[in-house]
Write an enzyme that holds these catalytic residues in place. Structure first.
Site, short mmCIF file in Angstrom:
data_model
loop_
_atom_site.label_atom_id
_atom_site.label_comp_id
_atom_site.label_asym_id
_atom_site.label_seq_id
_atom_site.Cartn_x
_atom_site.Cartn_y
_atom_site.Cartn_z
N TYR A 92 28.44 -1.41 15.18
CA TYR A 92 29.78 -0.39 15.56
C TYR A 92 31.32 -1.49 14.87
O TYR A 92 31.89 -0.91 14.61
CB TYR A 92 29.91 -1.50 16.99
CG TYR A 92 28.90 -1.32 17.81
CD1 TYR A 92 29.09 -0.18 18.89
CD2 TYR A 92 27.68 -1.79 17.95
CE1 TYR A 92 28.54 0.25 18.99
CE2 TYR A 92 26.49 -0.67 18.95
CZ TYR A 92 26.92 -0.18 19.36
OH TYR A 92 26.06 0.46 20.64
N ASN A 115 30.45 7.65 25.69
CA ASN A 115 30.42 9.41 25.16
C ASN A 115 29.81 11.05 25.90
O ASN A 115 29.28 10.34 26.97
CB ASN A 115 29.84 9.03 23.52
CG ASN A 115 28.91 9.77 22.49
OD1 ASN A 115 29.84 11.37 23.55
ND2 ASN A 115 28.20 9.98 22.32
N CYS A 123 25.49 8.59 19.95
CA CYS A 123 26.27 7.39 19.54
C CYS A 123 25.46 6.20 19.11
O CYS A 123 24.48 5.11 18.54
CB CYS A 123 26.99 7.09 20.66
SG CYS A 123 25.90 7.73 22.21
N HIS A 124 23.42 6.86 19.05
CA HIS A 124 22.08 6.64 19.23
C HIS A 124 22.36 5.72 17.65
O HIS A 124 21.20 5.06 17.29
CB HIS A 124 21.09 6.88 19.39
CG HIS A 124 20.67 8.65 18.65
ND1 HIS A 124 21.74 9.40 18.63
CD2 HIS A 124 20.01 9.10 17.46
CE1 HIS A 124 21.18 10.73 18.04
NE2 HIS A 124 20.16 9.93 17.79
N GLU A 150 13.79 11.35 14.03
CA GLU A 150 14.93 11.37 13.38
C GLU A 150 13.96 10.85 11.85
O GLU A 150 14.12 11.30 10.95
CB GLU A 150 16.33 10.71 13.35
CG GLU A 150 17.09 11.20 14.65
CD GLU A 150 18.65 11.61 14.00
OE1 GLU A 150 19.47 10.64 13.59
OE2 GLU A 150 19.24 11.22 15.26
#
Length: 158
Positions: A92, A115, A123-124, A150
């Site tokens: 962050y 979001n 945002c993950h 991912e």
């Protein structure tokens, strides 16, 4: 507004579009906004296809028009999410630096929590400064699943 649902490994997502772009992606179990009708449009069809490609491991970025709303600060934070490469994470604090507000990590976290288009604006991929997974609108299990997905896609590409 129109919406369509897409089944994914994290449950059924609801994609909501306005005339000019994607307005919301809702988590499994969240109802579509009042007044939205199930339907089809070029934008909606493209969004569903790209989300399916993402979860199939065939897409690592999105190319969709967005209709985000929010404050100018929120929009800046949300759009910055799109620059975080697939399969990587930032803190962050790093995101706050990237939007020109290095002391605003908490405000960035609050904006990320609002979001409207998770997955598309990932945002993950934002985590705590010590590497800890912190708050996420879809729940921490979902955040873990997305990050693992991912990593697996990148690992399969070798």
């Amino acid at each position: 507004m129109k919406y369509a649902q897409v089944d994914t490994l994290i449950g059924t997502l609801t994609v909501v579009t306005a005339e000019t772009g994607i307005r919301r992606i809702l988590w499994d179990g969240e109802p579509p906004p009042e007044g939205a009708v199930e339907g089809a449009s070029d934008i909606l069809d493209a969004a569903v296809t790209q989300i399916q490609e993402y979860f199939a491991g065939a897409r690592t970025t999105f190319d969709l028009p967005l209709d985000l709303g929010g404050t100018p600060f929120q929009q800046k934070v949300w759009l910055e999410l799109g620059s975080i490469p697939f399969g990587t994470t930032i803190s962050y604090g790093e995101q706050a630096r990237r939007v020109g507000r290095p002391q605003a990590a908490r405000a960035v976290g609050a904006a990320n929590g609002r979001n409207p288009v998770p997955i598309v604006l990932p945002c993950h991929r934002v985590i705590g400064s010590g590497g800890a997974l912190t708050g996420f609108g879809g729940g921490l299990d979902t955040k873990r699943t997305l990050l693992r997905h991912e990593a697996e896609v990148l690992g399969a590409r070798g």
